[in-house]
Each structure stands twice: as C-alpha cells, then as structure tokens.
Write a protein that holds these residues in place. Structure first.
Motif, PDB file in Angstrom:
ATOM      1  N   LEU A  29      31.559 -36.710   3.663  1.00  0.00           N
ATOM      2  CA  LEU A  29      31.708 -36.818   5.637  1.00  0.00           C
ATOM      3  C   LEU A  29      31.675 -38.605   5.531  1.00  0.00           C
ATOM      4  O   LEU A  29      31.486 -39.074   5.341  1.00  0.00           O
ATOM      5  N   THR A  30      31.983 -38.414   7.159  1.00  0.00           N
ATOM      6  CA  THR A  30      32.265 -39.682   7.388  1.00  0.00           C
ATOM      7  C   THR A  30      30.159 -39.798   7.899  1.00  0.00           C
ATOM      8  O   THR A  30      29.447 -40.654   7.500  1.00  0.00           O
ATOM      9  N   LYS A  31      29.262 -38.688   8.708  1.00  0.00           N
ATOM     10  CA  LYS A  31      28.372 -38.446   9.090  1.00  0.00           C
ATOM     11  C   LYS A  31      27.399 -37.098   8.717  1.00  0.00           C
ATOM     12  O   LYS A  31      28.690 -36.378   8.888  1.00  0.00           O
ATOM     13  N   GLY A  32      26.662 -37.370   8.482  1.00  0.00           N
ATOM     14  CA  GLY A  32      25.835 -35.673   8.200  1.00  0.00           C
ATOM     15  C   GLY A  32      25.430 -35.618   7.288  1.00  0.00           C
ATOM     16  O   GLY A  32      25.086 -36.402   6.766  1.00  0.00           O
ATOM     17  N   GLU A  33      24.608 -34.499   7.067  1.00  0.00           N
ATOM     18  CA  GLU A  33      24.399 -33.837   5.597  1.00  0.00           C
ATOM     19  C   GLU A  33      24.655 -32.605   5.889  1.00  0.00           C
ATOM     20  O   GLU A  33      24.835 -31.545   7.022  1.00  0.00           O
ATOM     21  N   ILE A  34      24.360 -31.709   4.367  1.00  0.00           N
ATOM     22  CA  ILE A  34      25.125 -30.579   4.363  1.00  0.00           C
ATOM     23  C   ILE A  34      24.096 -29.453   3.200  1.00  0.00           C
ATOM     24  O   ILE A  34      24.488 -30.601   2.224  1.00  0.00           O
ATOM     25  N   LEU A  35      23.223 -28.505   3.744  1.00  0.00           N
ATOM     26  CA  LEU A  35      22.516 -27.961   3.013  1.00  0.00           C
ATOM     27  C   LEU A  35      22.825 -26.151   2.183  1.00  0.00           C
ATOM     28  O   LEU A  35      23.623 -26.040   3.227  1.00  0.00           O
ATOM     29  N   PHE A  36      22.662 -26.411   1.060  1.00  0.00           N
ATOM     30  CA  PHE A  36      22.622 -25.454   0.469  1.00  0.00           C
ATOM     31  C   PHE A  36      21.677 -24.855  -0.317  1.00  0.00           C
ATOM     32  O   PHE A  36      21.381 -25.424  -1.237  1.00  0.00           O
TER      33      PHE A  36
END
Lengths: 335, 233
Positions: free
Chosen positions: B72-79
């Motif tokens: 990712l360049t920016k941001g986040e992912i949640l699971f």
C-alpha cells in the motif's frame, strides 16, 4: 507394487555388484556413477522440482570436498568427519546465499549460482595459506580396496534417491512444484515461497556437499580446478539431470549412468578398442583419431544434449513410455 | 449479581458495528499515477460485495493491495478487527483471505487434483487429509470429471473454476473473486453464478470484481462503483 520391486531389485544388484565384478576399474566407474546419482539428485530437487536452476553445483561440491580435506590437513581430524561436516558446511553456505539470491527469479538466480561457483573457485585458488592454492591437498586414502568406498557411495546414492522420493510425495514436494509452476499463485495459496525455496536449496546443498566430501576421501587428492570445475561438476550435474529426466525420482540415477558411461567410452577411446585397432591395422592415422576421440567427450555431451532436447525433452526416465514404444516399434520393423 | 456497566455495553455494541472487513482510504501510486486513490469500503460478514468500474479503474489493483501483492502507498486494511496491511501475501492467505486471479494462474504441469492438494496443505499436515479436503473442494465446484487432467489442458471456464477451487481449499473466510465470469459463455456464466451463491451459502464472505452486469446485479448485496481509482457510487 512395481514401484517398490523394481528399485529394490536394482538395489540388490548394486549391492552384489562389487562381489561379482572384482575388476577395480569397473568398481571405480560404478563409484563415480553412484557419486553422480547423489549430485544429480541434489540438483534435481532444487532445479527440477522447485524450478530454481542451479548452475553452480560445484560450489557446494567443492566446499564439501575442501571441508573434508582441510579437517585433515589443518586440524588433523580424520577426513571421514568431513562427510557429515561437508554436508553441513555446504548448507551453511547455501543459507546466506539463498537468503540474498532468492529475491532473484528465473535466469537471474541461475546466474547468481554461477557466480557463487566462481567465487569459491577463486577463493580456493588464491587463499594459499589455507587451501594450498593450485597445488591442491593430498589426503591419504583409508582403504586400499575400493569396496568400502563403493558401499558408502551406494548408501549416499540410495539415501538421496529415497530422500527425493519421500520429499516429493509429501507436503514439501507439492509446495516445491507449486513454486516452480507459478510463484505468485503459490504465494496466494499461502505458501511462504522464500522459506520453502530455502529448504529445497539447503537439502540439495547438503546432498551435494556430502558427495564432495566423499570424493575427497575416495580420490585422495583435490585442487580448485577439479572440485570447483564449471564443466566437469556444475554443467555435468545439469546434464545428468536433463539426460536422465528433470523432476523424476530415478532420472538422475539413469542420467548418472549414461553420462559416466559416455565420458568413459570417449576418454578410454572405446575402452581401448581404438588403440587395438590402430595396432592391428598399423595405420598411423588411428593414433591421431584415438587422441582426438579421447578428448572429445565434452563434444559428445553437447551432441547428446541436442539429441535429448529434440527427441526426449523429458529425459530418458521422463519419456520412458515414448522411448519404449519407439524401441518396440523399431524391433518389429526389423524383425 | 452485578450488572455490566453502561459504558461497557456501549463499547461492545461498538465492536459489533465494526466491519468484518474494512479498507480505510487505501491508495496506490505507481510513480505519479494514482491507480487507487483513497478508496474506503466495509464488507459485512456473509455478504457478497461487488466492485464495478470500467477497464483500468483499479479494481484488480484493490485486490492486489488486499492480498499484498503490491504494498500500500497509503491507508490501511482491517480484517476481523486486526490490521492486515503490512503482512506478506502468504500470511494474508493464512489469516483466511483467499483470492483468484483474473488472468488465471493454474499450476500447469500438475493435475487438477494436485493443484488443489497443494493449496489444501495450508490447513492440514497429513497427505490423506489434504487429499480429502481437495476432493471435497473439487466436488463442490463440480470439477470431478477433470480431476486427473493436467491443469494446462483445461478450457478457460474450467481454469477459472480451478482458481476458485484452489482458493476454497485454503479454507478462506473471505474470498476475493477477480472476474471469474469473464470469457465464459452464457451457460457457463449461469454455472459460475450458482457456484458463487453456493460459496456464500457455505458461510464465506465474498468480494467480487465483475464486468458482466447480469452477474453482479443478480448476486451482490452491495455494490461499489469506482473509476480512476476513486469511489463514484
């Protein structure tokens, strides 16, 4: 059941071989074949099954060989300890190498292994205070008879073939082949590709290193030109794999037998046949022919590879069914 | 007996409201080109979530970001309440996110069964177990007739189905399907829809990228439209 019986029968024949054939020359050839079975199997695991082509088998072979030789010459420890240690040191070399170079894919990795081969050859040549450089290291042979060496080589060869057989039918084998077929797909199937490539390389290096250490013990003399040789070890390992059959369990065994046989037929001028022919006919031209033929084994390898690639792309074992059909057909035609 | 305090209850409800899967302002720049730019979306458990948009709008890139094929360049992912951005591809698969590829990646010189066994080994150790898992997944997707065929000999529809089968064998909780109906004929599309519905009914959450509107409209619970890497609807 055939899967078990045929190799078992072959193993029994190999166990009985030195008891039946007492000629030291043929025993020597069989020891070479068995050494090549081990090296070829090692190569096959990383290159055939895992798809990471190893151009530098001699790096691990030579490191194993030098480990055994240096143990004796520097530490005065029996070179036989070099057998387990040779395998271990080869793994220790493989580990950092793999960790760095498995970021490279395909031909770039193959080139890196080629470089590894050359690096070690130069180290062994230049670091004279440790390795005696080009002078080489002499190790007194423990046994005069070839039979003990034969059985150790047989154990190593059989061990490596069994190892391949067990590994390839396990989870590891499935992972190795998945990595070979598509690394990205393998990653998204939850396979840690770097980790499993490392395991594959370390297993290969271990087997090849063991073979190197046994070579030192058996031949009694090593120098950088012999054990780190690009064409006599690294390329030969690839040829053994390709001719026998890449990613087949028994391919390297078949390949080793064919390659050593061809090498020897040429080297000895058809087992001395050409010399006899020269004497019988009295033609001076025969001496020249004999000389050229005995130096032509590398050329014959080239021709053999062309033949195999054209007609048996999966090697003798891989294309066994095709080969048998062709032979049967040919027999029927001539009968 | 003491009752739980008021604010504790509120906190718990807050947790429940938190999405099963969430992308927060994810961006990916290739040099100066923004392939994905600040896309956020939430997927609830058990949903089929559709992603649509024209060619080159960044749908597949979003998948590649989720499964960490690209960083990712920016941001986040949640699971499942945990941050998964920053993990490696294989770790994300181990967490329970499976994916298929738009450009199918069958393990060509392996049989269909071996393809699926290889991925089944993620959850089981013993070979018998892996074979059992694989055969179940093959049966589920209706590939039984092709079980012993080499993957490279399969027609495209079956290759697409093999992709799904292989990712199902890793026992995912969330499945990312990338254009599984592209290039299929109408009857094959029907079968694909059936399989996707069956997967949903087995309790797996699905995010799907699709061009064929008939597919996406008939199965999706929620749809996100993107263009030029940004959410437009």
């Amino acid at each position: 059941m055939k899967r078990v019986y045929v190799p078992l029968a072959l193993l029994i024949v190999l166990i009985l071989f030195p008891l039946v054939v007492t000629d030291a020359y043929y025993q020597h050839l069989m020891i070479l074949v068995l050494l090549w079975v081990a090296i070829g199997s090692g190569w096959n695991l990383i290159s055939g099954y895992t798809g990471q082509v190893l151009f530098g088998a001699a790096a691990f072979f030579g490191v194993g060989a030098y480990t055994a030789a240096l143990l004796l010459s520097k530490l005065d420890v029996s070179a036989w300890w070099g057998l387990p240690l040779g395998g271990l040191v080869a793994v220790l070399i493989a580990f950092p190498f793999g960790w760095i170079c498995f970021r490279l894919r395909g031909p770039y990795f193959a080139l890196a292994t080629l470089a590894l081969n050359e690096i070690f050859r130069h180290i062994a040549t230049i670091w004279e205070s440790l390795t005696e450089g080009m002078v080489g290291i002499l190790v007194m042979q423990t046994f005069i008879s070839k039979i003990p060496y034969y059985y150790i080589a047989l154990a190593l060869a059989a061990g490596s073939v069994i190892m391949i057989d067990v590994v390839t039918r396990s989870r590891l084998g499935y992972y190795f082949v998945s990595i070979r077929e598509d690394q990205d797909a393998a990653e998204s199937m939850g396979i840690n590709t770097v980790y499993y490539k490392m395991i594959s390389l370390c297993l290969s290096a271990c087997v090849i290193g063991l073979a190197g250490a046994l070579y030192t013990n058996y031949m009694g003399f090593i120098d950088p030109k012999v054990v780190f040789s690009l064409h006599d070890i690294s390329i030969m390992a690839i040829l053994v794999g390709i001719v026998g059959g890449v990613s087949t369990v028994y391919g390297p065994a078949m390949g080793a037998f064919i390659m050593v046989a061809i090498q020897e037929v040429f080297r000895s001028g058809g087992f001395g046949l050409l010399v006899k022919l020269g004497k019988a006919t009295g033609w001076p031209v025969m001496a020249t022919v004999t000389k050229y033929v005995s130096e032509a084994h590398v050329l014959s390898f080239g021709l053999l590879v062309i033949f195999v690639i054209l007609y048996l792309p999966n090697g003798v074992v891989g294309d066994w069914s095709t080969l048998r059909k062709t032979l049967l057909f040919w027999k029927r035609e001539t009968a | 007996m003491e009752h739980p305090k008021e604010d504790f209850v509120v906190l718990e409800t807050g947790n429940c409201l938190m999405a099963y899967f969430e992308a927060r302002k994810i961006s990916k720049f290739f040099g100066g080109l923004a392939a994905v730019n600040g896309v956020s979306f939430k997927v609830e458990q058990g949903q089929i979530y559709g992603l649509i948009g024209p060619n080159g709008s960044g749908k597949t890139t979003i998948f590649n970001l989720i499964n960490a094929y690209f960083p990712l360049t920016k941001g986040e992912i949640l699971f499942e309440d945990q941050k998964i951005s920053g993990l490696k591809t294989h770790q994300i698969c181990q967490r329970g996110i499976g994916r298929t590829f738009q450009i199918v990646k069958p393990l060509k010189r392996m049989s269909v069964l071996d393809n699926v066994i290889a991925s089944a080994f993620l959850r089981v150790r013993r070979k018998q177990d892996a074979v059992a898992v694989a055969e179940e997944a093959i049966e589920f997707c209706g590939l039984t007739a092709y079980k012993d065929k080499l993957a490279k000999s399969l027609p495209i529809a079956m290759r697409k189905r093999l992709e799904i089968t292989r990712s199902l064998a890793t026992k995912p909780k969330l499945l990312l399907l990338d254009e599984t109906a592209a290039g299929l004929n109408p009857s094959e599309v029907e079968q694909a829809i059936e399989i996707i519905k069956k997967i949903r009914d087995s309790g797996i959450t699905i995010v799907i990228v699709e061009h064929i509107m008939r597919v996406i409209m008939s199965i999706s619970d929620k749809i996100l439209a993107i263009n030029h890497g940004m959410v437009i609807a």
